[in-house]
Motif scaffolding. Structure first.
Motif, mmCIF file in Angstrom:
data_model
loop_
_atom_site.group_PDB
_atom_site.id
_atom_site.type_symbol
_atom_site.label_atom_id
_atom_site.label_comp_id
_atom_site.label_asym_id
_atom_site.label_seq_id
_atom_site.Cartn_x
_atom_site.Cartn_y
_atom_site.Cartn_z
ATOM 1 N N GLU A 12 0.983 -1.229 -0.007
ATOM 2 C CA GLU A 12 -0.157 0.012 0.038
ATOM 3 C C GLU A 12 0.799 1.265 -0.020
ATOM 4 O O GLU A 12 0.260 2.246 0.102
ATOM 5 N N GLY A 13 2.178 1.085 0.075
ATOM 6 C CA GLY A 13 2.956 2.251 0.170
ATOM 7 C C GLY A 13 3.447 2.806 -1.191
ATOM 8 O O GLY A 13 3.665 2.118 -2.013
ATOM 9 N N PHE A 116 15.349 2.156 5.627
ATOM 10 C CA PHE A 116 14.979 2.087 4.350
ATOM 11 C C PHE A 116 14.177 3.486 3.963
ATOM 12 O O PHE A 116 14.266 3.465 2.518
ATOM 13 N N VAL A 117 13.791 4.158 4.434
ATOM 14 C CA VAL A 117 13.100 5.244 4.011
ATOM 15 C C VAL A 117 14.042 6.560 4.391
ATOM 16 O O VAL A 117 14.344 6.750 5.551
ATOM 17 N N LYS A 118 14.512 7.306 3.276
ATOM 18 C CA LYS A 118 15.545 8.348 3.671
ATOM 19 C C LYS A 118 14.526 9.653 4.032
ATOM 20 O O LYS A 118 15.089 10.398 4.870
ATOM 21 N N ARG A 131 -1.049 13.409 -0.913
ATOM 22 C CA ARG A 131 -0.756 11.856 -0.691
ATOM 23 C C ARG A 131 0.645 12.041 -0.178
ATOM 24 O O ARG A 131 1.629 12.945 -0.545
ATOM 25 N N LEU A 132 1.063 10.942 0.557
ATOM 26 C CA LEU A 132 2.346 10.718 1.059
ATOM 27 C C LEU A 132 3.183 9.827 0.393
ATOM 28 O O LEU A 132 2.934 8.789 0.060
ATOM 29 N N VAL A 133 4.421 10.309 -0.169
ATOM 30 C CA VAL A 133 5.311 9.599 -0.798
ATOM 31 C C VAL A 133 6.747 9.396 0.150
ATOM 32 O O VAL A 133 7.062 10.318 0.722
ATOM 33 N N MET A 134 7.563 8.236 -0.080
ATOM 34 C CA MET A 134 8.628 7.901 0.856
ATOM 35 C C MET A 134 9.773 7.785 -0.221
ATOM 36 O O MET A 134 9.838 7.104 -1.099
#
Length: 154
Positions: A12-13, A116-118, A131-134
């Protein structure tokens, strides 16, 4: 000035990679397994004249495994001397994100996926819809030891 990012989904990410680091994107037609590699390594593929190791991001992120679909993509990324394919659930979009739009992820994020997420960005999909993106940490994903366990093979 905004930079371009490739947007992809895993579960879902929604995640992004800098478009400048992406060499190509292809449908996933399977990979040749390599004995002794970590479980998150899907195998090797031959893509446009080069052999590329592929990391299954679902497994790397500790998510449940699913069979690849027609939407599954391999995003081939170049970082320094390393060229690695990332198997993702889908990838169809390029977006601009201004540097000031990226911020550090919350400090309490931990567990096996820590690092894993910078960065994260809250971006507008359509007027009024955010929306949120990583931004993924490619070096963390491929691991300091490389995907073969050491650098002699990679």
């Amino acid at each position: 000035m905004s930079e371009l990012y490739v947007v992809f989904k895993v579960d879902e990410g929604e995640y992004v990679l800098q478009a400048a680091d992406v060499l190509q994107m292809e449908s996933f037609g399977g990979a040749t397994k390599v004995p002794g590699t970590p479980p998150y390594v899907a195998g090797l593929i031959h893509m446009r004249g080069r052999v590329v190791p592929v990391i299954d991001l679902r497994r790397r992120f500790g998510l449940s495994n699913i069979e690849p679909t027609l939407d599954s993509r391999v995003i081939v990324v170049q970082s320094g001397e390393r060229t690695v394919g990332l198997l993702v659930d889908s990838a169809r979009e390029i977006m601009k994100i201004p540097p000031e739009g990226l911020q550090a992820p919350p400090a309490w994020m931990g567990g096996d996926g820590a690092g894993f997420v910078k960065s994260v960005a809250h971006v507008e999909r359509r007027p009024g819809e955010k929306r949120l993106v990583m931004l993924v940490n490619f070096e963390k994903i491929i691991g300091q030891e490389g995907i073969y366990g050491d650098e002699r093979h990679g």
